[in-house]
Design a protein around this motif. Structure first.
Motif, PDB file in Angstrom:
ATOM      1  N   PRO A 179      -1.933  -7.114  -5.591  1.00 11.79           N
ATOM      2  CA  PRO A 179      -0.980  -5.899  -5.622  1.00 11.79           C
ATOM      3  C   PRO A 179      -0.800  -5.392  -3.954  1.00 11.79           C
ATOM      4  CG  PRO A 179      -2.715  -5.080  -6.914  1.00 11.79           C
ATOM      5  CD  PRO A 179      -3.291  -6.605  -6.271  1.00 11.79           C
ATOM      6  N   GLN A 180       0.224  -4.582  -4.091  1.00  9.64           N
ATOM      7  CA  GLN A 180       0.604  -3.855  -2.614  1.00  9.64           C
ATOM      8  C   GLN A 180       0.199  -2.559  -2.739  1.00  9.64           C
ATOM      9  OE1 GLN A 180       1.404  -5.311  -0.294  1.00  9.64           O
ATOM     10  NE2 GLN A 180       2.026  -3.748   0.633  1.00  9.64           N
ATOM     11  N   ALA A 181      -0.150  -1.538  -4.209  1.00  6.72           N
ATOM     12  CA  ALA A 181      -0.710  -0.556  -5.011  1.00  6.72           C
ATOM     13  C   ALA A 181      -1.396  -0.301  -5.986  1.00  6.72           C
ATOM     14  CB  ALA A 181       0.396   0.582  -4.212  1.00  6.72           C
ATOM     15  N   LEU A 182      -1.988   0.476  -6.206  1.00  5.45           N
ATOM     16  CA  LEU A 182      -2.795   0.734  -7.014  1.00  5.45           C
ATOM     17  C   LEU A 182      -2.081   1.657  -8.105  1.00  5.45           C
ATOM     18  CD1 LEU A 182      -6.593   0.324  -6.589  1.00  5.45           C
ATOM     19  CD2 LEU A 182      -5.349  -1.439  -7.753  1.00  5.45           C
ATOM     20  N   ASP A 183      -2.130   1.683  -9.921  1.00  2.96           N
ATOM     21  CA  ASP A 183      -1.763   3.051 -10.191  1.00  2.96           C
ATOM     22  C   ASP A 183      -3.338   3.981 -10.631  1.00  2.96           C
ATOM     23  OD1 ASP A 183       1.220   1.311 -11.171  1.00  2.96           O
ATOM     24  OD2 ASP A 183      -0.312   0.468 -12.713  1.00  2.96           O
ATOM     25  N   ASN A 184      -3.203   4.426 -10.662  1.00  5.06           N
ATOM     26  CA  ASN A 184      -4.025   5.919 -11.408  1.00  5.06           C
ATOM     27  C   ASN A 184      -4.807   5.563 -10.110  1.00  5.06           C
ATOM     28  OD1 ASN A 184      -2.068   6.445 -13.613  1.00  5.06           O
ATOM     29  ND2 ASN A 184      -3.401   4.414 -14.505  1.00  5.06           N
ATOM     30  N   VAL A 185      -4.118   5.703  -8.619  1.00  3.28           N
ATOM     31  CA  VAL A 185      -5.537   5.917  -7.690  1.00  3.28           C
ATOM     32  C   VAL A 185      -5.835   6.634  -7.631  1.00  3.28           C
ATOM     33  CG1 VAL A 185      -5.349   5.997  -5.136  1.00  3.28           C
ATOM     34  CG2 VAL A 185      -3.966   4.150  -6.191  1.00  3.28           C
ATOM     35  N   GLU A 233     -10.687  -0.692 -10.317  1.00  2.00           N
ATOM     36  CA  GLU A 233     -10.001  -1.951  -9.812  1.00  2.00           C
ATOM     37  C   GLU A 233     -10.018  -1.245  -7.597  1.00  2.00           C
ATOM     38  OE1 GLU A 233      -5.540  -3.622 -10.718  1.00  2.00           O
ATOM     39  OE2 GLU A 233      -6.256  -1.238 -11.443  1.00  2.00           O
ATOM     40  N   PHE A 234     -10.583  -2.151  -6.940  1.00  2.00           N
ATOM     41  CA  PHE A 234     -10.336  -1.354  -5.248  1.00  2.00           C
ATOM     42  C   PHE A 234      -9.873  -3.002  -3.937  1.00  2.00           C
ATOM     43  CE2 PHE A 234     -11.656  -2.617  -1.333  1.00  2.00           C
ATOM     44  CZ  PHE A 234     -12.334  -1.903  -0.397  1.00  2.00           C
ATOM     45  N   LEU A 235      -9.132  -2.042  -4.152  1.00  2.00           N
ATOM     46  CA  LEU A 235      -7.751  -2.190  -2.943  1.00  2.00           C
ATOM     47  C   LEU A 235      -7.537  -2.616  -1.221  1.00  2.00           C
ATOM     48  CD1 LEU A 235      -4.859  -3.939  -3.449  1.00  2.00           C
ATOM     49  CD2 LEU A 235      -3.507  -2.040  -3.658  1.00  2.00           C
ATOM     50  N   LEU A 236      -7.711  -2.925  -0.720  1.00  2.00           N
ATOM     51  CA  LEU A 236      -8.051  -3.623   0.358  1.00  2.00           C
ATOM     52  C   LEU A 236      -6.972  -4.156   1.771  1.00  2.00           C
ATOM     53  CD1 LEU A 236     -10.072  -2.183   3.024  1.00  2.00           C
ATOM     54  CD2 LEU A 236     -11.168  -4.876   3.182  1.00  2.00           C
ATOM     55  N   HIS A 237      -6.595  -3.979   2.266  1.00  2.00           N
ATOM     56  CA  HIS A 237      -5.314  -4.859   2.789  1.00  2.00           C
ATOM     57  C   HIS A 237      -5.715  -4.465   4.665  1.00  2.00           C
ATOM     58  CE1 HIS A 237      -2.344  -4.975   0.061  1.00  2.00           C
ATOM     59  NE2 HIS A 237      -2.478  -4.179  -0.257  1.00  2.00           N
ATOM     60  N   VAL A 238      -6.185  -5.509   5.357  1.00  2.39           N
ATOM     61  CA  VAL A 238      -6.536  -5.760   6.431  1.00  2.39           C
ATOM     62  C   VAL A 238      -5.395  -5.912   7.018  1.00  2.39           C
ATOM     63  CG1 VAL A 238      -7.638  -7.138   8.271  1.00  2.39           C
ATOM     64  CG2 VAL A 238      -8.945  -6.713   6.038  1.00  2.39           C
ATOM     65  N   PRO A 239      -5.140  -5.221   8.495  1.00  2.00           N
ATOM     66  CA  PRO A 239      -3.663  -5.420   9.385  1.00  2.00           C
ATOM     67  C   PRO A 239      -3.386  -6.307   9.534  1.00  2.00           C
ATOM     68  CG  PRO A 239      -5.643  -3.743  10.420  1.00  2.00           C
ATOM     69  CD  PRO A 239      -6.430  -4.784   9.445  1.00  2.00           C
ATOM     70  N   ASN A 240      -2.535  -6.714   9.761  1.00  2.00           N
ATOM     71  CA  ASN A 240      -2.351  -8.259  10.042  1.00  2.00           C
ATOM     72  C   ASN A 240      -3.634  -9.657   9.054  1.00  2.00           C
ATOM     73  OD1 ASN A 240      -0.354  -7.474  11.388  1.00  2.00           O
ATOM     74  ND2 ASN A 240      -1.381  -7.908  13.529  1.00  2.00           N
ATOM     75  N   GLY A 241      -3.622  -9.216   8.557  1.00  2.00           N
ATOM     76  CA  GLY A 241      -4.720 -10.032   7.603  1.00  2.00           C
ATOM     77  C   GLY A 241      -5.028  -9.811   6.443  1.00  2.00           C
ATOM     78  N   MET A 294       0.866  -1.156   0.274  1.00  2.00           N
ATOM     79  CA  MET A 294      -0.414   0.108  -0.195  1.00  2.00           C
ATOM     80  C   MET A 294       0.995   1.039   0.045  1.00  2.00           C
ATOM     81  SD  MET A 294      -2.847   1.942   0.539  1.00  2.00           S
ATOM     82  CE  MET A 294      -4.177  -0.156   0.792  1.00  2.00           C
ATOM     83  N   ALA A 295       0.160   2.589  -1.013  1.00  2.00           N
ATOM     84  CA  ALA A 295       1.194   3.678  -1.409  1.00  2.00           C
ATOM     85  C   ALA A 295       1.028   3.798   0.389  1.00  2.00           C
ATOM     86  CB  ALA A 295       0.622   4.620  -1.868  1.00  2.00           C
ATOM     87  N   GLU A 296       2.315   4.881   0.600  1.00  2.00           N
ATOM     88  CA  GLU A 296       1.606   5.605   2.254  1.00  2.00           C
ATOM     89  C   GLU A 296       1.142   6.579   2.113  1.00  2.00           C
ATOM     90  OE1 GLU A 296       5.066   8.380   4.797  1.00  2.00           O
ATOM     91  OE2 GLU A 296       5.901   6.746   3.177  1.00  2.00           O
ATOM     92  N   VAL A 297       0.225   7.074   3.459  1.00  2.00           N
ATOM     93  CA  VAL A 297      -0.873   7.456   3.049  1.00  2.00           C
ATOM     94  C   VAL A 297      -0.944   9.389   3.685  1.00  2.00           C
ATOM     95  CG1 VAL A 297      -2.619   6.285   2.204  1.00  2.00           C
ATOM     96  CG2 VAL A 297      -1.863   6.559   4.436  1.00  2.00           C
ATOM     97  N   GLY A 298      -1.348   9.785   4.053  1.00  2.00           N
ATOM     98  CA  GLY A 298      -0.854  10.723   5.482  1.00  2.00           C
ATOM     99  C   GLY A 298       0.006  11.622   5.304  1.00  2.00           C
TER     100      GLY A 298
END
Lengths: 299, 308
Positions: free
Chosen positions: B37-43, B56-64, A1-5
């Protein structure tokens, strides 16, 4: 995830001012005073305080900004997201934020402070004699079991809310632990204000806060006097009786209960006072809080 | 009438919550483990745990787990060491919401019951008591319809009729709500120890997954007036209703980012015109629950009589 904030090389211009305290130590009164000083147009019968910003444990704001349901996360998982949650809050805010905090200052499981310095302006720390806090905190919880609140104040593991409750978990760290946690950290500048000093000379304390915040109103004695007048305790009590107060816990009769110092000596037993003094002696002495009522009056 | 707004094929056990959506072969949406992916393009928008772009939509749950939702047709998930149960929880929550928006659907943060073929929904902020009230009503003779998510298809709002779909057929309740409502636990929601939220299936559950939504009740606990009536039901209309309902949109940030603000408000305005919207202000103290649940049951039964 890109850095936010906010990143270190582009800190927010204003940042968040944390209004930090153990519960029932003058936090709400401070918000009312600052509102009447810098945003009086937003104060009316329905709104006691008009400052932008909420409470650090606001569950629905957390859900909205993170995009995750806090009620499906563990309290520890929520803490992992809180630093970025506050950064995002500061980033998207159109104005200076004042956020009420009953959490002690502590890290999350990743070793990051819950309250990041890089989105913080500073903290106004409100503190009140623990004997009086105990009485007021029991009333806030809707009971008179003072043994219970004495244990809570003395318990470094005392938490508020969390789990299925309407607010996020707040680790208070106990009365002494709360004070020490905010005063041992060096990343966020802190102005400490005693509730008893606010009662004795409200205008002087408000002026100190305004100076700390760099407000132009710090030099406007008339505006300060007006804010103090509008925030008199009997006025707040009358307003609550007339229009209610949203932050009143449903179990309690009223939020603005007494607004005075000294109830702790009249209501707590000698044993309860002794337990508080024994557990909190060092911090009490640092703040010139004595266990004797006469000493309190001279403080 | 179709029972689900789309169909799904999945390579993991999603439990019974979305059973009616599942197909073993071809489906509108495929759910499969894969690279995320870790991140999306053209966010175009980004929150603390999510990113959105045009497709697209990307979600990372902490420790999940992580979730990648693509074009309203695919959900890829990376397990990151967590169980099926924990993957499914966030897949059928946040990722499901994003999928709905990509498909032009409007998910509301609402629980609902069905009475005489009509759906009555309860919405409100997290912790407002939506699930608890729906459970309480199902113990008082109304049929449980959905928990947490109610899906509206804006294309199916016609005049005074708004078709809606159940998002989840299992209920999630905290332990104190289980005790309050008498609903039985079907096991913990998370595999994390000490997590006191449970899946539950109320005694009276409507098997149908779709119906006509006729009322939307916004749960409140204003707690302002000390001398207030214990229960207050107040109809809201127009701009006031729009303002109140805005907070009931499931993951509002996703809605704005994926659906777009204009489309969202148009859908909400049409919904408000089609259904009865009201606020329900009541005590949240446990001893008062029986009174408030009974009052809402009576209101629904009377609404049905008046309506029908």
């Amino acid at each position: 995830m890109a850095e936010v904030g906010a990143s270190a090389d582009s800190p927010p211009i204003e940042g968040i001012t944390w209004l930090a305290s153990f519960p029932k130590s003058g936090n709400t009164w401070t918000r009312v005073l600052l509102s009447n000083l810098i945003a009086p147009d937003g104060v009316d019968d329905d709104n006691f305080a008009s400052l932008a910003g909420s409470i650090s444990s606001n569950r629905s704001a957390f859900d909205a900004i993170t995009g995750l349901p806090s009620s499906d996360l563990t309290d520890d998982e929520i803490d992992l997201l809180r630093p970025d949650y506050y950064r995002e809050n500061a980033k998207v805010a159109a104005q200076r934020l004042f956020v009420k905090v009953h959490d002690g200052y502590h890290d999350n499981g990743a070793g990051d402070p819950i309250f990041p310095a890089d989105c913080s302006f500073g903290a106004i720390y409100l503190v009140r004699h623990p004997f009086d806090v105990a009485v007021s905190y029991a009333s806030h919880q809707g009971h008179t079991n003072y043994d219970k609140v004495v244990k809570q104040l003395n318990n470094a593991d005392h938490i508020m809310a969390g789990g299925g409750k309407s607010q996020l978990r707040q680790r208070t760290l106990g009365w002494s632990g709360h004070y020490l946690s905010w005063h041992r950290q060096e990343d966020i500048p802190v102005l400490t204000v005693r509730y008893e000093d606010m009662l004795a000379d409200t205008a002087a304390c408000l002026k100190r806060m305004a100076e700390f915040l760099g407000l132009p109103e710090a030099d406007e004695d008339v505006a300060i006097a007006h804010a103090v007048e509008e925030s008199q305790f009997d006025k707040l009590q009358a307003k609550e009786a007339r229009s209610g107060f949203r932050e009143r816990p449903e179990k309690t009769e009223r939020f603005f209960r007494a607004g005075r110092a000294g109830d702790g000596w009249n209501i707590l037993s000698e044993e309860q006072r002794e337990m508080l003094y024994t557990a909190n002696r060092d911090v009490m002495e640092e703040l010139n809080y004595t266990p004797e009522k006469a000493g309190r009056e001279q403080a | 009438m179709i029972d689900t707004p789309f169909t799904v094929s999945a390579d993991l056990d999603l439990g019974t919550r979305v059973g009616s959506y599942l197909r073993s072969g071809d489906a509108d949406v495929s759910i499969a483990e894969g690279q995320v992916p870790q991140a999306l393009d053209n966010v175009t928008d980004r929150g603390v745990a999510f990113e959105v772009n045009a497709e697209e939509f990307l979600l990372h749950v902490p420790n999940g787990a992580s979730f990648h939702v693509i074009g309203g047709k695919h959900i890829r998930y990376a397990r990151n060491g967590v169980s099926d149960r924990d993957v499914a929880l966030f897949l059928l929550g946040s990722a499901w919401g994003a999928l709905c928006y990509q498909r032009g659907l409007l998910p509301l943060h609402a629980s609902a019951v069905m009475h005489k073929g009509k759906v009555h929904a309860f919405t409100g902020q997290s912790g407002a008591g939506k699930s608890t009230l729906a459970a309480g009503l199902s113990q008082r003779g109304l049929d449980f319809f959905t928990d947490d998510v109610l899906i509206i298809d804006p294309a199916r709002i016609e005049g005074s009729t708004a078709s809606c779909f159940a998002g989840q057929k299992d209920m999630k309740l905290w332990e104190d709500a289980l005790a309050l409502t008498g609903v039985e636990s079907h096991g913990p929601v998370r595999d994390e120890p000490d997590f006191k939220k449970h899946f539950a299936m109320p005694a009276t559950t409507e098997e149908k997954g779709s119906g006509d939504l006729v009322s939307l009740t916004i749960l409140k606990n204003e707690n302002v007036r000390r001398d207030r009536d214990p229960i207050q039901i107040e109809r809201v209309r127009g701009a006031q209703a729009l303002k109140q309902l805005r907070e009931s949109v499931y993951r509002m940030r996703y809605a704005n980012a994926i659906m777009g603000r204009q489309a969202l408000y148009t859908a909400l305005a049409r919904l408000i015109a089609a259904v009865h919207v009201q606020t329900f202000d009541r005590s949240m103290l446990k001893p008062q629950f029986d009174n408030s649940a009974t009052a809402m049951r009576d209101w629904i039964q009377n609404f049905d009589q008046a309506d029908g």
